[in-house]
Every structure is written in structure tokens, then in C-alpha cells.
Design a protein around this motif. Structure first.
Motif, mmCIF file in Angstrom:
data_model
loop_
_atom_site.group_PDB
_atom_site.id
_atom_site.type_symbol
_atom_site.label_atom_id
_atom_site.label_comp_id
_atom_site.label_asym_id
_atom_site.label_seq_id
_atom_site.Cartn_x
_atom_site.Cartn_y
_atom_site.Cartn_z
ATOM 1 N N GLU A 89 -5.454 1.602 16.851
ATOM 2 C CA GLU A 89 -5.559 0.615 15.772
ATOM 3 C C GLU A 89 -6.477 1.087 14.646
ATOM 4 O OE1 GLU A 89 -6.453 -3.216 17.446
ATOM 5 O OE2 GLU A 89 -4.763 -3.155 18.825
ATOM 6 N N ASP A 90 -6.371 2.365 14.340
ATOM 7 C CA ASP A 90 -7.179 2.993 13.290
ATOM 8 C C ASP A 90 -6.277 3.240 12.076
ATOM 9 O OD1 ASP A 90 -8.788 4.507 11.666
ATOM 10 O OD2 ASP A 90 -9.353 5.957 13.198
ATOM 11 N N GLY A 91 -6.070 2.203 11.273
ATOM 12 C CA GLY A 91 -5.119 2.267 10.178
ATOM 13 C C GLY A 91 -5.417 3.330 9.152
ATOM 14 N N ALA B 142 7.420 9.841 9.364
ATOM 15 C CA ALA B 142 6.184 9.771 8.589
ATOM 16 C C ALA B 142 6.099 8.466 7.800
ATOM 17 C CB ALA B 142 6.097 10.971 7.646
ATOM 18 N N LEU B 143 7.195 8.043 7.197
ATOM 19 C CA LEU B 143 7.200 6.806 6.417
ATOM 20 C C LEU B 143 6.969 5.584 7.300
ATOM 21 C CD1 LEU B 143 10.192 7.647 4.068
ATOM 22 C CD2 LEU B 143 7.841 7.236 3.311
ATOM 23 N N VAL B 144 7.582 5.582 8.474
ATOM 24 C CA VAL B 144 7.419 4.458 9.403
ATOM 25 C C VAL B 144 5.959 4.344 9.842
ATOM 26 C CG1 VAL B 144 7.900 3.750 11.792
ATOM 27 C CG2 VAL B 144 9.780 4.262 10.226
ATOM 28 N N HIS B 145 5.360 5.460 10.210
ATOM 29 C CA HIS B 145 3.970 5.410 10.648
ATOM 30 C C HIS B 145 3.031 5.086 9.481
ATOM 31 C CE1 HIS B 145 5.583 7.309 14.300
ATOM 32 N NE2 HIS B 145 4.550 6.706 14.873
ATOM 33 N N GLN B 146 3.386 5.528 8.310
ATOM 34 C CA GLN B 146 2.572 5.159 7.152
ATOM 35 C C GLN B 146 2.607 3.640 6.949
ATOM 36 O OE1 GLN B 146 3.649 6.654 3.116
ATOM 37 N NE2 GLN B 146 1.610 7.557 3.183
ATOM 38 N N ALA B 147 3.781 3.050 7.129
ATOM 39 C CA ALA B 147 3.895 1.591 7.027
ATOM 40 C C ALA B 147 3.025 0.904 8.072
ATOM 41 C CB ALA B 147 5.353 1.175 7.187
ATOM 42 N N HIS B 148 3.046 1.416 9.299
ATOM 43 C CA HIS B 148 2.207 0.834 10.350
ATOM 44 C C HIS B 148 0.725 0.971 9.990
ATOM 45 C CE1 HIS B 148 5.310 -0.321 13.054
ATOM 46 N NE2 HIS B 148 5.757 0.906 13.246
ATOM 47 N N SER C 133 -0.192 -1.611 7.534
ATOM 48 C CA SER C 133 -0.195 -2.958 8.111
ATOM 49 C C SER C 133 -1.495 -3.257 8.852
ATOM 50 C CB SER C 133 0.996 -3.143 9.062
ATOM 51 O OG SER C 133 0.792 -2.481 10.306
ATOM 52 N N MET C 134 -2.263 -2.219 9.166
ATOM 53 C CA MET C 134 -3.525 -2.379 9.884
ATOM 54 C C MET C 134 -4.728 -2.491 8.956
ATOM 55 S SD MET C 134 -3.023 0.451 12.889
ATOM 56 C CE MET C 134 -1.806 0.221 14.183
ATOM 57 N N LEU C 135 -4.556 -2.161 7.687
ATOM 58 C CA LEU C 135 -5.676 -2.153 6.761
ATOM 59 C C LEU C 135 -6.047 -3.578 6.333
ATOM 60 C CD1 LEU C 135 -4.739 0.873 4.477
ATOM 61 C CD2 LEU C 135 -6.238 0.846 6.483
ATOM 62 N N PRO C 136 -7.303 -3.798 5.957
ATOM 63 C CA PRO C 136 -7.743 -5.144 5.562
ATOM 64 C C PRO C 136 -6.949 -5.727 4.397
ATOM 65 C CG PRO C 136 -9.629 -3.708 5.937
ATOM 66 C CD PRO C 136 -8.419 -2.837 5.994
ATOM 67 N N ALA C 137 -6.402 -4.870 3.513
ATOM 68 C CA ALA C 137 -5.685 -5.362 2.330
ATOM 69 C C ALA C 137 -4.422 -6.126 2.693
ATOM 70 C CB ALA C 137 -5.346 -4.200 1.409
ATOM 71 N N LYS C 138 -3.783 -5.788 3.841
ATOM 72 C CA LYS C 138 -2.570 -6.470 4.303
ATOM 73 C C LYS C 138 -1.510 -6.518 3.194
ATOM 74 C CE LYS C 138 -4.349 -7.491 8.337
ATOM 75 N NZ LYS C 138 -3.946 -6.735 9.531
ATOM 76 N N ASP C 139 -1.131 -5.346 2.694
ATOM 77 C CA ASP C 139 -0.177 -5.240 1.585
ATOM 78 C C ASP C 139 1.248 -5.235 2.137
ATOM 79 O OD1 ASP C 139 1.321 -4.620 -0.647
ATOM 80 O OD2 ASP C 139 -0.128 -3.174 -1.440
ATOM 81 N N TYR D 40 5.108 -6.776 10.816
ATOM 82 C CA TYR D 40 4.937 -8.160 10.345
ATOM 83 C C TYR D 40 3.974 -8.936 11.238
ATOM 84 C CZ TYR D 40 8.694 -8.063 6.825
ATOM 85 O OH TYR D 40 9.468 -7.811 5.710
ATOM 86 N N LEU D 41 3.967 -8.641 12.527
ATOM 87 C CA LEU D 41 3.024 -9.310 13.425
ATOM 88 C C LEU D 41 1.592 -8.996 12.995
ATOM 89 C CD1 LEU D 41 2.386 -10.955 15.990
ATOM 90 C CD2 LEU D 41 2.604 -8.834 17.293
ATOM 91 N N ARG D 42 1.308 -7.725 12.694
ATOM 92 C CA ARG D 42 -0.033 -7.351 12.253
ATOM 93 C C ARG D 42 -0.377 -7.984 10.905
ATOM 94 N NH1 ARG D 42 1.801 -1.977 12.990
ATOM 95 N NH2 ARG D 42 1.563 -1.260 15.135
#
Length: 209
Positions: free
Chosen positions: A26-28, A53-59, A62-68, A111-113
Motif C-alpha cells: 500500500e505504498d502508492g 505499467a498503466l494499470v499499476h500506475q492507476a493503482h 488510487s492510493m495517494l491522498p489526492a484521490k484523483d 474504485y474501492l480505494r
């Protein structure tokens, strides 16, 4: 070893695997760093490596505080258009063409995150309505993630039903990931933990720990 091979596909794939490990922790920020490195020479990469790479970048985002959420969707949309173009013969990283609804699975997980619980539930309902029964381990993980989104909505009765189904898969698969996903359901159910369904969920989780 990947860098010594001087194969850009293998180098980027190795970096996405490091990103995947960071997802588990969980280290975004680290996930994003690795995937940005993996995509540094994107024009040279085959569709499958770009998707990963794109999928993991999205994940990662999704973990960052900005929640973009918009950024997460854009990254997954870029990956989605590449899925039908995967045609390489590399023996690794084939989940994107093996898993039915692969991008929808990634989007629902992100989306859950992001706290987009109802949108996650809608995606899981669609995905799990078409998933083959033979994929027991994957389906168990997906059920647990669906239950987590439902717990936050909340729909306690459905959570208990789905979590029980997911828990029934643990013994046959021995999956540590599935155990982790089932335990995570409780984090989204704290608002109704003291109810009857809450106690049933606690019993289900206790049995698989």
C-alpha cells in the motif's frame, strides 16, 4: 538480470513487478515511481507491457491522498484500448488477456480505494455475473472486494452472504491474498459491526485468520 538482458520489454516488466509488490504494501508513491520508470520508453514497449505499467500506475494513484479518480480512469482507459492489441509471445504477464473483464476488475479494485463504493459494486456485479466458476481463487478474491465495497455502501446482508462464499474458497486454494482480502472487508464494516450481520461477518473473518 532484466537490465543485463538489455530487453526493454523485460526491463519494464520487471519494474511493473516491483510496482505490484509496492501495491501489496500500500505504498502508492513507490508504485507511481516504478511505473513512471517502466513507461520511460513507452514508444518501444509492446501493448502488454504498456497495459501492465498503466494499470499499476492507476493503482498507485488510487492510493495517494489526492484521490484523483479522473486520473485513475484516464490511465485505465489508455490501458483498455490496448488489450485487443496484445499479440506477443512472451510467456509472462498474460493476465490482461486471460482474465475476463481485466480492465473492469482493475477499475473496480481502484474504485474501492477511491471511495467510489457504489460504482465499484456496479462493476463487481457485472464482472461476477460473467466470471467462469472454474476460476475459484480469482473469484474468491473478487467476491471479497465486492463485499468490501458493499460493506461501505452499506448492504450488510449481501456482505455476509458474499463474504461467506469467499471464505468457502480459502481451504481449497490456500491463498494468502484471499485471506487478506477477506480480512479487509471488516475495515469497511465498522459502522455496523455491532449489528447481527456485523457479528456474523466477524465470525466468518475469525475462521479464516
Amino acid at each position: 538480470m532484466a537490465h543485463r538482458s538489455q530487453d526493454p520489454q523485460l526491463i519494464s516488466y520487471a519494474l511493473t513487478n516491483k510496482a505490484m509488490l509496492a501495491v501489496d504494501f500500500e505504498d502508492g508513491r513507490t508504485v507511481v515511481d516504478y511505473t513512471e520508470a517502466a513507461l520511460a520508453d513507452e514508444a518501444k514497449l509492446c501493448p502488454k507491457v504498456r497495459i501492465l505499467a498503466l494499470v499499476h500506475q492507476a493503482h498507485g494513484h488510487s492510493m495517494l491522498p489526492a484521490k484523483d479518480k479522473d486520473l485513475v480512469d484516464r490511465l485505465l482507459d489508455r490501458a483498455a484500448v490496448l488489450v485487443d492489441r496484445v499479440d506477443d509471445e512472451y510467456p509472462w504477464g498474460n493476465a490482461c488477456r486471460r482474465t475476463l473483464g481485466y480492465i473492469d476488475v482493475q477499475r473496480a479494485t481502484a474504485y474501492l480505494r477511491l471511495g467510489a463504493y457504489r460504482e465499484a459494486v456496479a462493476l463487481w456485479d457485472r464482472i461476477l455475473g460473467t466470471a467462469p466458476e472454474s476460476a475459484r481463487r480469482d473469484n474468491g478474491v473478487f467476491w471479497a472486494r465486492q463485499a468490501a465495497a458493499l460493506a461501505a455502501v452499506p448492504e450488510p446482508e449481501r456482505v455476509v452472504q458474499i463474504a461467506s462464499a469467499a471464505a468457502s474458497v480459502v481451504g481449497g486454494t490456500g491463498s494468502a491474498r484471499l485471506r487478506k482480502e477477506i480480512r479487509a472487508v471488516s475495515r469497511h464494516a465498522t459502522a455496523w459491526a455491532g449489528t447481527g450481520p456485523g457479528r456474523e461477518l466477524a465470525e466468518i473473518v475469525a475462521q479464516i485468520v
